[in-house]
Design a protein around this motif. Structure first.
Motif, PDB file in Angstrom:
ATOM      1  N   VAL A  39       0.341  10.078  -8.302  1.00  0.00           N
ATOM      2  CA  VAL A  39      -0.104  10.226  -9.690  1.00  0.00           C
ATOM      3  C   VAL A  39       1.112  10.109 -10.613  1.00  0.00           C
ATOM      4  O   VAL A  39       2.137  10.740 -10.377  1.00  0.00           O
ATOM      5  CB  VAL A  39      -0.783  11.603  -9.902  1.00  0.00           C
ATOM      6  CG1 VAL A  39      -1.151  11.800 -11.375  1.00  0.00           C
ATOM      7  CG2 VAL A  39      -2.016  11.731  -9.023  1.00  0.00           C
ATOM      8  N   ILE A  40       0.969   9.242 -11.618  1.00  0.00           N
ATOM      9  CA  ILE A  40       2.085   9.069 -12.547  1.00  0.00           C
ATOM     10  C   ILE A  40       1.602   9.300 -13.961  1.00  0.00           C
ATOM     11  O   ILE A  40       0.520   8.860 -14.339  1.00  0.00           O
ATOM     12  CB  ILE A  40       2.668   7.647 -12.423  1.00  0.00           C
ATOM     13  CG1 ILE A  40       3.360   7.482 -11.063  1.00  0.00           C
ATOM     14  CG2 ILE A  40       3.654   7.361 -13.549  1.00  0.00           C
ATOM     15  CD1 ILE A  40       3.767   6.064 -10.762  1.00  0.00           C
ATOM     16  N   GLN A  41       2.384  10.031 -14.743  1.00  0.00           N
ATOM     17  CA  GLN A  41       2.040  10.189 -16.152  1.00  0.00           C
ATOM     18  C   GLN A  41       3.200   9.689 -17.002  1.00  0.00           C
ATOM     19  O   GLN A  41       4.359  10.001 -16.738  1.00  0.00           O
ATOM     20  CB  GLN A  41       1.771  11.658 -16.489  1.00  0.00           C
ATOM     21  CG  GLN A  41       1.377  11.818 -17.954  1.00  0.00           C
ATOM     22  CD  GLN A  41       1.027  13.245 -18.347  1.00  0.00           C
ATOM     23  OE1 GLN A  41       1.562  14.200 -17.782  1.00  0.00           O
ATOM     24  NE2 GLN A  41       0.129  13.389 -19.313  1.00  0.00           N
ATOM     25  N   LYS A  42       2.828   8.906 -18.033  1.00  0.00           N
ATOM     26  CA  LYS A  42       3.851   8.417 -18.959  1.00  0.00           C
ATOM     27  C   LYS A  42       4.013   9.422 -20.088  1.00  0.00           C
ATOM     28  O   LYS A  42       3.051   9.738 -20.778  1.00  0.00           O
ATOM     29  CB  LYS A  42       3.369   7.084 -19.553  1.00  0.00           C
ATOM     30  CG  LYS A  42       4.206   5.915 -19.119  1.00  0.00           C
ATOM     31  CD  LYS A  42       3.803   4.672 -19.890  1.00  0.00           C
ATOM     32  CE  LYS A  42       4.832   3.597 -19.607  1.00  0.00           C
ATOM     33  NZ  LYS A  42       4.295   2.266 -19.614  1.00  0.00           N
ATOM     34  N   LEU A  43       5.206   9.925 -20.251  1.00  0.00           N
ATOM     35  CA  LEU A  43       5.462  10.858 -21.350  1.00  0.00           C
ATOM     36  C   LEU A  43       6.865  10.606 -21.908  1.00  0.00           C
ATOM     37  O   LEU A  43       7.719  10.099 -21.203  1.00  0.00           O
ATOM     38  CB  LEU A  43       5.409  12.308 -20.852  1.00  0.00           C
ATOM     39  CG  LEU A  43       4.078  13.065 -20.753  1.00  0.00           C
ATOM     40  CD1 LEU A  43       4.341  14.519 -20.391  1.00  0.00           C
ATOM     41  CD2 LEU A  43       3.280  12.987 -22.048  1.00  0.00           C
TER      42      LEU A  43
END
Ligand SMILES: Nc1nc2c(ncn2[C@@H]2O[C@H](COP(=O)(O)OP(=O)(O)OP(=O)(O)O)[C@@H](O)[C@H]2O)c(=O)[nH]1
Ligand SMILES: [Mg+2]
Length: 425
Positions: A39-43
């Motif tokens: 799981v990857i989140q762009k922040l």
């Protein structure tokens, strides 16, 4: 059975996320777990409370439920409160990157020295993470390590304080023990130094092929009873420095050491703990940085290795860069680039001989050819020259044995008085 986990990371600006997550998956595997989902989140920046944004935390919780996974491995070092909050809201056990690497090292450590170093690193990591409530993963582990002196059963602040003191005391004791051990290994090192043999250390990123290179060279030039070191396709196969003596056909000898591999963002607790072992590398006359050139990210790996060497204080030794695994990299080998770089395969004999010649050129400087006339009553000198120098010719004269040989400047000075036609320096 290997435990399935979810691995997750934040894609912050300027990050090669694919590479980072691939490496995290390999680390997870090295810890006998399997990355079931990524799981990857762009922040732009991490959430101060839970590291991931709140929407993502809900998603992680739901994902865990749906695939029946209970552990989340995060690709960063989290603050103690971030771990706590993330665990609470995702209902998953959280392991951060530092905790993961520490677990791998703890499982791999074999020698007393490596075990001590890893335990000190682990306790230093756990100290700020101790808490009074809940029975979390780390608390359970640390309880086991330190003999159950500080499990937390909600007994309140005083108990916590006491636990911290107990851990600090234990860290002090372990440090003391380690220091005594390091002193004695420094003594051993000094003894080896007195043999006057040059030392060469294999360093580099984990899984680059350092141990395979060492084994290949030992097979060619090691003593017949010399043990092979452990080599395996997994991260951090080697945690202990091993030293082997190589003897070449011309009688020249050197000490070769194999060292622990590096990885990006190696926890600072571990770097600190392994500093003394790696000081071994700092003492080397030559470093051979082994690089897996078949890995598309080999340039970053070189950079990480150089940075880590700096961090542990290895700055001065000359270095050869040895691009390994050329057999699977679709490049020509063995080839040389000047006298500082070689492209080779640790599994190819021709490569190993070329690498050897390169190493020899660097460390055996000051060797010269000379002719000695050794009186017959000095048989032990003849023996020494035969065993330790590259004897090219022996003649028996009326007054003694005449030996033409190639030898180090130390030996040259030592037997100076038996020189025939002494050469001025
Ligand atoms: N094809 C190929 N594989 C290699 C070569 N050299 C090493 N390997 C493989 O790469 C893997 C890692 O090798 P190791 O020698 O254990 O690597 P290391 O640098 O000692 O790794 P750590 O101890 O984990 O730091 C093993 O599976 C080796 O068989 C090579 O020249 N060619
Ligand atoms: Mg190794």
């Amino acid at each position: 059975m290997t435990e399935k986990v979810i691995i997750a990371g934040l894609e912050l600006p300027n990050q090669d996320m694919d590479y980072a997550m691939q490496e995290l998956a390999a680390l997870v595997e090295a810890n006998n777990m399997e990355a079931a989902e990524t799981v990857i989140q762009k922040l732009d920046r991490p959430n101060a409370a839970t590291y991931f944004g709140s929407g993502k935390v809900v998603e992680l919780h739901e994902l865990g439920e749906s695939i029946n996974v209970h552990t989340l491995v995060v690709n960063a070092e989290l603050s103690p409160s971030q771990i706590r909050n993330l665990e609470k809201e995702s209902k998953l056990d959280v392991i951060d990157r530092t905790g993961l690497i520490l677990e791998i090292f703890a499982n791999r450590a074999k020698s007393r020295e490596a075990k001590l170093q890893v335990e000190i690193a682990k306790l230093n990591y756990q100290m700020p993470r101790l808490r009074t409530s809940s029975s979390q993963r780390l608390d359970q582990q640390s309880a086991g390590d330190a003999g159950g002196g500080y499990t937390n059963r909600g007994a309140g602040e005083t108990k916590l304080e006491m636990n911290r003191r107990t851990i600090q005391q234990r860290i002090n004791n372990l440090n003391h023990e380690l220091k005594e051990m390091t002193t004695s290994s420094a003594v051993q090192r000094q003894k080896r130094d007195q043999t006057g043999l040059p030392s060469v250390a294999l360093v580099g990123y984990t899984n680059a092929g350092k141990s395979t290179t060492m084994n290949g060279l030992v097979r060619l030039y090691g003593e017949s009873d010399e043990k092979q070191v452990f080599e395996k396709n997994m991260l951090f196969a080697t945690l202990d420095t091993s030293v082997r003596k190589l003897t070449f056909p011309d009688q020249k000898q050197l000490l070769l050491s194999d060292t622990v591999g590096f990885v990006s963002n190696l926890p600072h607790q571990l770097i600190k703990a392994f500093r003394s072992t790696l000081a071994e590398a700092a003492q080397a006359d030559l470093l051979v940085q082994v690089v897996d050139v078949s890995d598309p990210h080999f340039r970053e790996m070189i950079q990480t290795t150089n940075e880590t060497l700096q961090e542990v204080g290895v700055t001065k030794a000359p270095m050869i860069v040895a691009f390994n695994k050329a057999d699977v990299a679709d490049v020509e080998f063995p080839t040389l680039e000047g006298n500082e770089e070689i492209t080779y395969s640790a599994k190819d004999k021709k490569s190993l001989i070329l690498l050897t010649n390169m190493i020899k050129q660097k460390v055996f400087t000051g060797y010269r050819e000379a002719t000695f006339l050794i009186p017959f009553d000095q048989g032990q000198i003849v023996d020494y020259l035969n065993q330790h120098t590259n004897v090219l010719k022996t003649d028996y004269k009326e007054t003694g044995t005449e030996i033409v040989t190639e030898l180090s400047s130390d030996d040259y000075q030592r037997f100076h008085k038996y020189l025939v036609e002494p050469v001025e320096d």
